[in-house]
Design a protein around this motif. Structure first.
Motif, PDB file in Angstrom:
ATOM      1  N   LEU A  99       7.305   7.460  -5.928  1.00 28.80           N
ATOM      2  CA  LEU A  99       8.122   8.263  -6.846  1.00 28.80           C
ATOM      3  C   LEU A  99       7.633   9.708  -6.901  1.00 28.80           C
ATOM      4  CD1 LEU A  99       8.760   5.881  -9.881  1.00 28.80           C
ATOM      5  CD2 LEU A  99      10.491   6.980  -8.457  1.00 28.80           C
ATOM      6  N   ARG A 100       6.331   9.878  -6.995  1.00 31.98           N
ATOM      7  CA  ARG A 100       5.776  11.227  -7.080  1.00 31.98           C
ATOM      8  C   ARG A 100       6.107  12.044  -5.829  1.00 31.98           C
ATOM      9  NH1 ARG A 100       0.958   9.885  -7.584  1.00 31.98           N
ATOM     10  NH2 ARG A 100       0.189  10.276  -5.480  1.00 31.98           N
ATOM     11  N   GLU A 101       5.947  11.446  -4.663  1.00 30.86           N
ATOM     12  CA  GLU A 101       6.200  12.168  -3.425  1.00 30.86           C
ATOM     13  C   GLU A 101       7.683  12.499  -3.254  1.00 30.86           C
ATOM     14  OE1 GLU A 101       4.029  13.410  -1.456  1.00 30.86           O
ATOM     15  OE2 GLU A 101       2.276  12.526  -2.387  1.00 30.86           O
ATOM     16  N   LEU A 102       8.545  11.561  -3.571  1.00 30.95           N
ATOM     17  CA  LEU A 102       9.981  11.794  -3.371  1.00 30.95           C
ATOM     18  C   LEU A 102      10.539  12.770  -4.412  1.00 30.95           C
ATOM     19  CD1 LEU A 102      11.127   8.181  -2.408  1.00 30.95           C
ATOM     20  CD2 LEU A 102      10.701  10.144  -0.912  1.00 30.95           C
ATOM     21  N   ARG A 103       9.964  12.791  -5.589  1.00 31.96           N
ATOM     22  CA  ARG A 103      10.351  13.826  -6.551  1.00 31.96           C
ATOM     23  C   ARG A 103       9.936  15.203  -6.062  1.00 31.96           C
ATOM     24  NH1 ARG A 103       8.220  10.367 -11.750  1.00 31.96           N
ATOM     25  NH2 ARG A 103      10.120   9.138 -12.106  1.00 31.96           N
ATOM     26  N   THR A 104       8.779  15.259  -5.421  1.00 33.32           N
ATOM     27  CA  THR A 104       8.332  16.530  -4.845  1.00 33.32           C
ATOM     28  C   THR A 104       9.286  16.982  -3.750  1.00 33.32           C
ATOM     29  OG1 THR A 104       6.021  15.977  -5.320  1.00 33.32           O
ATOM     30  CG2 THR A 104       6.425  17.687  -3.684  1.00 33.32           C
ATOM     31  N   VAL A 105       9.744  16.045  -2.939  1.00 31.02           N
ATOM     32  CA  VAL A 105      10.714  16.377  -1.892  1.00 31.02           C
ATOM     33  C   VAL A 105      11.986  16.946  -2.502  1.00 31.02           C
ATOM     34  CG1 VAL A 105      12.171  15.413  -0.068  1.00 31.02           C
ATOM     35  CG2 VAL A 105       9.805  14.683  -0.282  1.00 31.02           C
ATOM     36  N   ARG A 106      12.425  16.344  -3.576  1.00 33.70           N
ATOM     37  CA  ARG A 106      13.656  16.822  -4.227  1.00 33.70           C
ATOM     38  C   ARG A 106      13.467  18.228  -4.783  1.00 33.70           C
ATOM     39  NH1 ARG A 106      16.432  13.046  -8.719  1.00 33.70           N
ATOM     40  NH2 ARG A 106      14.433  13.430  -9.730  1.00 33.70           N
ATOM     41  N   ARG A 107      12.269  18.531  -5.272  1.00 34.26           N
ATOM     42  CA  ARG A 107      12.012  19.897  -5.752  1.00 34.26           C
ATOM     43  C   ARG A 107      11.932  20.895  -4.601  1.00 34.26           C
ATOM     44  NH1 ARG A 107       8.349  17.226  -9.257  1.00 34.26           N
ATOM     45  NH2 ARG A 107       6.603  17.786  -7.891  1.00 34.26           N
ATOM     46  N   LEU A 108      11.416  20.452  -3.468  1.00 37.67           N
ATOM     47  CA  LEU A 108      11.238  21.362  -2.337  1.00 37.67           C
ATOM     48  C   LEU A 108      12.549  21.701  -1.639  1.00 37.67           C
ATOM     49  CD1 LEU A 108       7.964  19.941  -0.715  1.00 37.67           C
ATOM     50  CD2 LEU A 108       8.223  22.079  -1.979  1.00 37.67           C
ATOM     51  N   ASN A 109      13.416  20.699  -1.429  1.00 34.03           N
ATOM     52  CA  ASN A 109      14.643  20.967  -0.668  1.00 34.03           C
ATOM     53  C   ASN A 109      15.927  20.700  -1.448  1.00 34.03           C
ATOM     54  OD1 ASN A 109      14.883  18.164  -0.683  1.00 34.03           O
ATOM     55  ND2 ASN A 109      14.208  17.913   1.441  1.00 34.03           N
ATOM     56  N   GLY A 110      15.800  20.202  -2.684  1.00 32.50           N
ATOM     57  CA  GLY A 110      16.994  19.992  -3.512  1.00 32.50           C
ATOM     58  C   GLY A 110      17.823  18.781  -3.127  1.00 32.50           C
ATOM     59  N   SER A 111      17.339  17.942  -2.207  1.00 34.61           N
ATOM     60  CA  SER A 111      18.094  16.786  -1.743  1.00 34.61           C
ATOM     61  C   SER A 111      17.765  15.538  -2.566  1.00 34.61           C
ATOM     62  CB  SER A 111      17.793  16.520  -0.264  1.00 34.61           C
ATOM     63  OG  SER A 111      18.431  15.337   0.169  1.00 34.61           O
ATOM     64  N   SER A 112      18.809  14.724  -2.788  1.00 37.67           N
ATOM     65  CA  SER A 112      18.633  13.458  -3.514  1.00 37.67           C
ATOM     66  C   SER A 112      18.955  12.271  -2.618  1.00 37.67           C
ATOM     67  CB  SER A 112      19.527  13.433  -4.759  1.00 37.67           C
ATOM     68  OG  SER A 112      19.194  14.479  -5.644  1.00 37.67           O
ATOM     69  N   GLU A 113      18.799  12.431  -1.301  1.00 34.33           N
ATOM     70  CA  GLU A 113      19.183  11.376  -0.369  1.00 34.33           C
ATOM     71  C   GLU A 113      18.353  10.113  -0.535  1.00 34.33           C
ATOM     72  OE1 GLU A 113      18.232  12.189   3.744  1.00 34.33           O
ATOM     73  OE2 GLU A 113      16.921  13.850   3.138  1.00 34.33           O
ATOM     74  N   HIS A 114      17.166  10.242  -1.119  1.00 35.28           N
ATOM     75  CA  HIS A 114      16.302   9.067  -1.293  1.00 35.28           C
ATOM     76  C   HIS A 114      16.377   8.519  -2.722  1.00 35.28           C
ATOM     77  CE1 HIS A 114      14.658   9.669   2.654  1.00 35.28           C
ATOM     78  NE2 HIS A 114      14.280  10.906   2.357  1.00 35.28           N
ATOM     79  N   LEU A 115      17.494   8.744  -3.378  1.00 32.91           N
ATOM     80  CA  LEU A 115      17.654   8.278  -4.752  1.00 32.91           C
ATOM     81  C   LEU A 115      17.588   6.756  -4.841  1.00 32.91           C
ATOM     82  CD1 LEU A 115      18.123   9.721  -7.471  1.00 32.91           C
ATOM     83  CD2 LEU A 115      20.551   9.159  -7.242  1.00 32.91           C
ATOM     84  N   ALA A 116      18.094   6.048  -3.822  1.00 28.10           N
ATOM     85  CA  ALA A 116      18.056   4.581  -3.836  1.00 28.10           C
ATOM     86  C   ALA A 116      16.616   4.070  -3.765  1.00 28.10           C
ATOM     87  CB  ALA A 116      18.873   4.032  -2.670  1.00 28.10           C
ATOM     88  N   ILE A 117      15.790   4.713  -2.948  1.00 28.10           N
ATOM     89  CA  ILE A 117      14.385   4.302  -2.855  1.00 28.10           C
ATOM     90  C   ILE A 117      13.672   4.578  -4.175  1.00 28.10           C
ATOM     91  CG2 ILE A 117      12.197   4.752  -1.693  1.00 28.10           C
ATOM     92  CD1 ILE A 117      13.714   5.346   0.838  1.00 28.10           C
ATOM     93  N   MET A 118      13.974   5.716  -4.796  1.00 30.77           N
ATOM     94  CA  MET A 118      13.357   6.043  -6.072  1.00 30.77           C
ATOM     95  C   MET A 118      13.764   5.025  -7.142  1.00 30.77           C
ATOM     96  SD  MET A 118      13.924  10.184  -5.944  1.00 30.77           S
ATOM     97  CE  MET A 118      13.202  10.486  -7.551  1.00 30.77           C
ATOM     98  N   ALA A 119      15.037   4.616  -7.140  1.00 27.56           N
ATOM     99  CA  ALA A 119      15.504   3.628  -8.123  1.00 27.56           C
ATOM    100  C   ALA A 119      14.835   2.277  -7.885  1.00 27.56           C
ATOM    101  CB  ALA A 119      17.018   3.496  -8.038  1.00 27.56           C
ATOM    102  N   ASP A 120      14.688   1.892  -6.618  1.00 24.52           N
ATOM    103  CA  ASP A 120      14.044   0.617  -6.335  1.00 24.52           C
ATOM    104  C   ASP A 120      12.555   0.663  -6.671  1.00 24.52           C
ATOM    105  OD1 ASP A 120      14.473  -2.025  -5.510  1.00 24.52           O
ATOM    106  OD2 ASP A 120      13.594  -1.603  -3.536  1.00 24.52           O
ATOM    107  N   ALA A 121      11.930   1.866  -6.546  1.00 26.39           N
ATOM    108  CA  ALA A 121      10.535   2.020  -6.960  1.00 26.39           C
ATOM    109  C   ALA A 121      10.397   1.826  -8.465  1.00 26.39           C
ATOM    110  CB  ALA A 121      10.007   3.387  -6.543  1.00 26.39           C
ATOM    111  N   GLU A 122      11.386   2.289  -9.214  1.00 22.67           N
ATOM    112  CA  GLU A 122      11.378   2.056 -10.659  1.00 22.67           C
ATOM    113  C   GLU A 122      11.454   0.557 -10.952  1.00 22.67           C
ATOM    114  OE1 GLU A 122      10.719   4.075 -12.890  1.00 22.67           O
ATOM    115  OE2 GLU A 122      11.386   6.100 -12.396  1.00 22.67           O
ATOM    116  N   ARG A 123      12.266  -0.149 -10.177  1.00 24.49           N
ATOM    117  CA  ARG A 123      12.318  -1.613 -10.318  1.00 24.49           C
ATOM    118  C   ARG A 123      10.957  -2.223 -10.020  1.00 24.49           C
ATOM    119  NH1 ARG A 123      16.018  -4.910  -6.822  1.00 24.49           N
ATOM    120  NH2 ARG A 123      15.138  -6.545  -8.151  1.00 24.49           N
ATOM    121  N   GLY A 124      10.314  -1.732  -8.970  1.00 26.24           N
ATOM    122  CA  GLY A 124       9.014  -2.265  -8.598  1.00 26.24           C
ATOM    123  C   GLY A 124       7.961  -2.037  -9.662  1.00 26.24           C
TER     124      GLY A 124
END
Length: 304
Positions: free
Chosen positions: A48-73
């Motif tokens: 979650l921390r790394e993918l949020r950083t990616v979203r801040r760096l390039n503004g993309s939310s393409e990995h939103l599904a992985i982030m949501a599944d990480a929340e499940r985990g």
């Protein structure tokens, strides 16, 4: 390299991403690889921390599904559902939209909302290929979570198990992968030492520059003090030159006083002379007046 290793050795792939982050932590694709590797190895908080950083760096939310599944985990299915309801979810491509719907179905099942879990999958359009098989597997999982195991088994009865394994990403790649560990700890340590030496040298140069500035400031102050001293000397010389003139003026004082006395004496004599002249004029005037009176008497006598 990390991407190719994810399917055969996720842990080694994760180690590679850590080394990449140490060298290029401000590059979005580096942090993206680190987030995916952390997710595949079960490090959900780190993912979650790394993918949020990616979203801040390039503004993309393409990995939103992985982030949501990480929340499940992490045991937070409600946060997974919240991510799926965010405005970023509307920007996903069709593939990522399907992946997010699968995650939402699982989050609903985690919350005991089995009908909602099935409904999340029924909203999807007709799909083909491995993605259609993934949706079929998710529906079977929702049925099984609801206690409808017979329906779940019937749903997958006509599907080739190998195809299901491939769609789930559980099969190894056909190509042989040769892994070369090019990470050189000694070279990395030497590079770190060189960077530290450069930093120390830069600090030393900065300190030398500050010392030179301090010396220049001291010299400027001494120059100013020397200038003030010269001004004081010049003033003293001017005062010394002016002293004889003042003494000369004082030496002429008695002579001038004597001259003033002479002038006053002569002035008094002139005043006496002027007084004598006035007396003579007065006496003359009296004589004239007397002669005139005598003439008048003589003129009056014959009239009698």
């Amino acid at each position: 390299m990390a991407g190719r290793l994810l399917d055969v050795d996720p842990e080694l792939a994760y180690e590679h991403t850590l080394a990449a982050v140490r060298r290029g932590g401000r590059i979005d694709i580096v942090r993206e690889a680190a987030g995916i590797a952390a997710y595949r190895t079960g490090r959900y908080a780190e993912a979650l921390r790394e993918l949020r950083t990616v979203r801040r760096l390039n503004g993309s939310s393409e990995h939103l599904a992985i982030m949501a599944d990480a929340e499940r985990g992490l045991g937070r299915p409600e946060r997974a559902i919240a991510l799926a309801s965010s405005p970023e979810a509307d920007t996903l491509d069709p593939y990522s939209t399907v992946e997010l719907a699968i995650v939402v179905s699982g989050a609903r099942s985690d919350l005991g909302e089995h009908d909602a879990a099935l409904l999340a999958l029924e909203k999807l359009p007709t799909l083909k290929g491995d993605l259609a098989l993934r949706v079929l597997q998710a529906r079977a999982a929702a049925l099984e979570a609801a206690g409808r195991t017979a329906e779940a088994a019937a749903l997958l009865a006509d599907i080739d198990p190998d195809d299901l394994e491939r769609a789930a990403g559980n099969t190894e790649p056909e190509d042989d992968i040769v892994v070369y560990d090019v990470y050189d700890e000694e070279a990395d340590a030497e590079e770190a030492d060189a960077e530290e030496a450069d930093a120390e040298e830069a600090d030393a140069e900065e300190e030398d520059a500050e010392d030179v500035e301090d010396v220049e400031d001291v010299e400027d102050v001494e120059d100013v003090e020397d200038g003030d001293h010269l001004d004081d000397v010049d003033d003293a010389e001017v005062d010394h030159d002016a002293a004889p003139d003042a003494e000369g003026d004082q030496g002429d004082g008695p002579d001038d006083a004597a001259a003033d006395l002479d002038t006053r004496a002569h002035g008094d004599d002139d005043d006496d002379d002027d007084g004598a002249d006035v007396d003579e004029l007065t006496r003359g005037a009296d004589s004239v007046d007397g002669s005139a009176a005598q003439a008048d008497v003589e003129d009056e006598e014959p009239r009698s």
